[in-house]
Design a protein around this motif. Structure first.
Motif, PDB file in Angstrom:
ATOM      1  N   ASN A 177       0.365  15.129 -12.643  1.00 58.90           N
ATOM      2  CA  ASN A 177       0.584  13.785 -12.020  1.00 58.90           C
ATOM      3  C   ASN A 177      -0.744  13.053 -11.798  1.00 58.90           C
ATOM      4  O   ASN A 177      -0.675  12.089 -11.167  1.00 58.90           O
ATOM      5  CB  ASN A 177       1.292  14.008 -10.904  1.00 58.90           C
ATOM      6  CG  ASN A 177       2.754  14.590 -11.285  1.00 58.90           C
ATOM      7  OD1 ASN A 177       3.471  14.190 -12.339  1.00 58.90           O
ATOM      8  ND2 ASN A 177       3.565  15.392 -10.288  1.00 58.90           N
ATOM      9  N   MET A 178      -1.939  13.899 -12.062  1.00 61.45           N
ATOM     10  CA  MET A 178      -3.372  13.064 -11.732  1.00 61.45           C
ATOM     11  C   MET A 178      -3.555  12.066 -12.934  1.00 61.45           C
ATOM     12  O   MET A 178      -2.965  12.185 -13.892  1.00 61.45           O
ATOM     13  CB  MET A 178      -4.242  14.126 -11.534  1.00 61.45           C
ATOM     14  CG  MET A 178      -4.390  14.963 -10.284  1.00 61.45           C
ATOM     15  SD  MET A 178      -5.222  16.382 -10.439  1.00 61.45           S
ATOM     16  CE  MET A 178      -6.967  15.646 -10.095  1.00 61.45           C
ATOM     17  N   ALA A 179      -4.119  11.135 -12.429  1.00 59.88           N
ATOM     18  CA  ALA A 179      -4.656  10.155 -13.604  1.00 59.88           C
ATOM     19  C   ALA A 179      -5.278  10.731 -14.740  1.00 59.88           C
ATOM     20  O   ALA A 179      -6.183  11.653 -14.359  1.00 59.88           O
ATOM     21  CB  ALA A 179      -5.443   8.921 -12.513  1.00 59.88           C
ATOM     22  N   GLY A 180      -5.080  10.186 -15.979  1.00 57.37           N
ATOM     23  CA  GLY A 180      -6.115  10.464 -17.012  1.00 57.37           C
ATOM     24  C   GLY A 180      -7.406  10.320 -16.861  1.00 57.37           C
ATOM     25  O   GLY A 180      -7.742   9.262 -16.242  1.00 57.37           O
ATOM     26  N   GLY A 181      -8.268  11.310 -17.434  1.00 55.39           N
ATOM     27  CA  GLY A 181      -9.352  11.130 -17.333  1.00 55.39           C
ATOM     28  C   GLY A 181     -10.253  11.635 -15.916  1.00 55.39           C
ATOM     29  O   GLY A 181     -11.444  11.831 -15.903  1.00 55.39           O
ATOM     30  N   ASP A 243      -6.534  11.706 -21.487  1.00 55.84           N
ATOM     31  CA  ASP A 243      -6.134  10.205 -21.143  1.00 55.84           C
ATOM     32  C   ASP A 243      -4.726  10.694 -20.655  1.00 55.84           C
ATOM     33  O   ASP A 243      -4.202   9.597 -19.588  1.00 55.84           O
ATOM     34  CB  ASP A 243      -6.305   9.291 -22.218  1.00 55.84           C
ATOM     35  CG  ASP A 243      -7.758   9.064 -22.255  1.00 55.84           C
ATOM     36  OD1 ASP A 243      -8.648   9.313 -21.513  1.00 55.84           O
ATOM     37  OD2 ASP A 243      -8.181   8.631 -23.434  1.00 55.84           O
ATOM     38  N   ASP A 244      -3.971  11.264 -21.305  1.00 52.53           N
ATOM     39  CA  ASP A 244      -2.709  11.434 -20.927  1.00 52.53           C
ATOM     40  C   ASP A 244      -2.110  12.476 -20.001  1.00 52.53           C
ATOM     41  O   ASP A 244      -1.111  12.829 -19.716  1.00 52.53           O
ATOM     42  CB  ASP A 244      -1.962  11.664 -22.222  1.00 52.53           C
ATOM     43  CG  ASP A 244      -1.910  12.901 -22.845  1.00 52.53           C
ATOM     44  OD1 ASP A 244      -2.805  13.716 -22.382  1.00 52.53           O
ATOM     45  OD2 ASP A 244      -1.336  13.475 -23.935  1.00 52.53           O
ATOM     46  N   SER A 245      -3.355  13.213 -19.454  1.00 53.59           N
ATOM     47  CA  SER A 245      -3.229  14.171 -18.497  1.00 53.59           C
ATOM     48  C   SER A 245      -2.491  15.309 -18.747  1.00 53.59           C
ATOM     49  O   SER A 245      -2.049  16.320 -18.170  1.00 53.59           O
ATOM     50  CB  SER A 245      -2.669  13.748 -17.030  1.00 53.59           C
ATOM     51  OG  SER A 245      -3.076  12.698 -16.533  1.00 53.59           O
ATOM     52  N   GLY A 246      -2.367  15.674 -20.370  1.00 54.20           N
ATOM     53  CA  GLY A 246      -1.767  16.905 -20.738  1.00 54.20           C
ATOM     54  C   GLY A 246      -2.545  17.682 -21.056  1.00 54.20           C
ATOM     55  O   GLY A 246      -1.926  19.007 -21.225  1.00 54.20           O
TER      56      GLY A 246
END
Ligand code: D5M
Ligand code: FE
Ligand code: ZN
Length: 526
Positions: A177-181, A243-246
């Motif tokens: 759930n953290m921001a991408g990057g 970027d998508d936090s995946g």
């Protein structure tokens, strides 16, 4: 009474006030008419002799070869039996000298068989020994799924606590759930390692909340560390989220490790311990003569400071351990193997403190941790007041903490990791890997079997001063972050299986550890 077993022969001799060399007993036991042979041997013994020697038995049995002739090889001193003595303080540079002290075994025929007395001047009041992490008698596991969950949870908690100060980690579900990057770190158990189509490494980490994929780029220096990973070990990673936090792009990777600042404790007097393993009594390849030379040497003034004997498993050869093993058994009954092992233990000076743990050839469950035998076997092995602990166990001898572990996982580490990190030729380097992972058997399901208990006894919670293993039958030692890692060789000559896979065992060596300096001397008894 038929004198069919060595034990009966020993008690018959003792009842008549005689000592005997163990090999003499073995010869008598193997004679077609052992009772008559024993009588003849006693009748013809010199009047002033109190100890029945193998040579004397041989002369009675009219055997052509004597023990000395049968076992002497160039460069050895057949007379003393002490053979070449290898002495080294640096593993890379073992200097070799020849033993000059003849074993001096003044025997007193007081009814205690195969035990010599009076040659050692030791003050046992200075001794101190403590044992931790011994789970003998405390096994709670039922082998149910939940037990596995519990033991892995405990492993994670204990090892994560070693890593928490090093990264600012978040649980896997929070990272999603953290921001991408953004920068992120996590601590997890390695649940999968795969290489991607383009040659990068995808390492999946699992914590108590879930799993998360981490990518190690092949051209980063840390890619080498991926080669050292084993499944189920606990590590920490630091990096940047996609970027998508995946997925996490890994910048640094941390092992629980031994702190470089570890400063080992030492004994405050000159005192030594012999650290051995893999005796394999009951195997046709058990090196009985080397063992006699070792125990004879222990009675000499030269060995006066050797007050402790630690045995890291495989006391006997066992039964049904490997396919075709029965073809090379000398003693086919497991209890008789332990009885014979006890006879060999009796040769060790009575004042020495003996501690042992089981190995994969011993008569306990194979899954680790292995309890220190049942009552019946402990009883058989109690001849010398020897104590048996679980595998692994943490034995602190006069302040020096020695982690004893048999070493089955070393086969796994050697199979999985690159040769420079772990090989049979340098078994201590495989031990460094276990120290780094702070776990004696990180990967579960291959060579190493795991018995789930309510906690993970295989985690190295405390930093040991010495790590002692056996199992691979190779001698090797060295220091890792000031911890002395020693793999202690064996007392078994090469078996047919070992010949077939080119394992050349280091047999008949006794590593002697100075507990006041943690220096090592290796003595050779072949
Ligand atoms: O094993 C001594 C070493 O030899 C250890 O590295 C395992 C290996 N070994 C010995 N026999 C076998 C068989 N039959 N299969 C696979 N690996 C083997 P130890 O268990 O102390 O005898
Ligand atoms: Fe062994
Ligand atoms: Zn073994």
């Amino acid at each position: 009474m038929p004198l069919s077993t060595p034990a009966r022969i020993v008690s018959e001799l003792a009842s008549r006030g005689y000592n005997a060399e163990p090999a003499a007993v073995t010869r008598l036991a193997g004679a077609p008419e052992s009772e008559t042979a024993l009588e003849r041997a006693l009748e013809t013994m010199p009047d002033d002799a109190l100890k029945l020697t193998v040579d004397h038995v041989d002369s009675v049995l009219d055997r052509s070869e004597s023990r000395a002739a049968a076992t002497s090889t160039p460069g050895q001193d057949a007379e003393t039996g002490a053979s070449a003595v290898t002495s080294a303080t640096e593993p890379e540079d073992p200097s070799v000298s020849t033993g000059t002290e003849p074993p001096n075994s003044p025997d007193v025929g007081d009814g205690v068989p195969v035990e010599t007395k009076g040659s050692r001047d030791v003050d046992i009041s200075k001794r101190a020994i403590e044992v931790a992490n011994d789970m003998t008698g405390d096994s709670t596991g039922t082998g149910e799924y939940n037990d596995f969950v519990q033991v892995f949870r405990d492993r994670y908690e204990k090892l994560a606590s070693k890593l928490r100060g090093r990264v600012n980690h978040r649980p896997t579900d929070a990272i999603e759930n953290m921001a991408g990057g953004s920068e992120a770190a996590l601590i997890g158990m390695v649940s999968d390692i795969r290489s991607t189509a383009s040659g990068h490494w995808l390492v999946e980490l699992e914590d108590t909340n879930g799993t998360f994929p981490c990518l190690v780029m092949k051209d980063r220096p840390i890619a080498d560390l991926v080669q050292q990973l084993l499944l189920d070990e606990v590590i920490a990673v630091d990096g940047t989220l996609a970027d998508d936090s995946g997925i996490l792009f890994v910048d640094s990777l941390h092992f629980p490790d031994i702190p470089r600042t570890h400063s080992p404790s030492t004994a405050d007097r000159p005192v030594q311990a012999a650290l051995i393993s893999d005796v394999h009594v009951g195997s046709q390849e058990f090196m009985e003569d080397a063992w006699h030379r070792f125990t004879d040497w222990l009675h000499t003034p030269e060995a006066e400071h050797v007050e402790y004997l630690l045995i890291a498993g495989d006391m006997v050869e066992g039964v049904g351990i490997y396919p075709e093993q029965d073809k090379e058994l000398d003693i086919i009954d497991i209890y008789e193997q332990y009885e014979q092992f006890s006879e060999y233990l009796k040769e060790v000076p009575g004042d020495m403190e003996i501690r042992m743990i089981p190995g994969n050839h011993d008569a306990v469950r194979l899954a680790e941790p292995q309890p220190g035998f049942d009552e019946e076997l402990r009883d058989i092995m109690s001849v010398h007041d020897a104590s048996v602990h679980s595998n692994p166990a943490l034995v602190t001898v006069e302040g020096v903490t020695i982690l004893m572990y048999h070493g089955v996982s070393l086969d796994e580490v050697i199979a999985e990791l690159p040769d420079e990190e772990a090989s049979y030729e340098e078994p201590h380097k495989a031990m460094y890997q276990l120290l780094k992972k702070r776990h004696v058997a990180p990967q579960y399901g291959g060579h190493t079997r795991l018995a789930p208990e309510d906690r993970d006894y295989l985690v190295m919670e405390e930093v040991p001063d010495v790590f002692h293993t056996g199992h691979v039958h190779k001698l090797g030692w060295g220091k890792y972050h000031n911890v002395l890692a020693l793999n202690s060789g064996c007392w078994q000559a090469q078996t047919e299986f070992q010949k077939s896979v080119n394992i050349d065992p280091d047999s008949g060596y006794a590593p002697i550890l100075d507990l006041d300096t943690l220096d090592m001397t290796v003595r050779k008894f072949t």
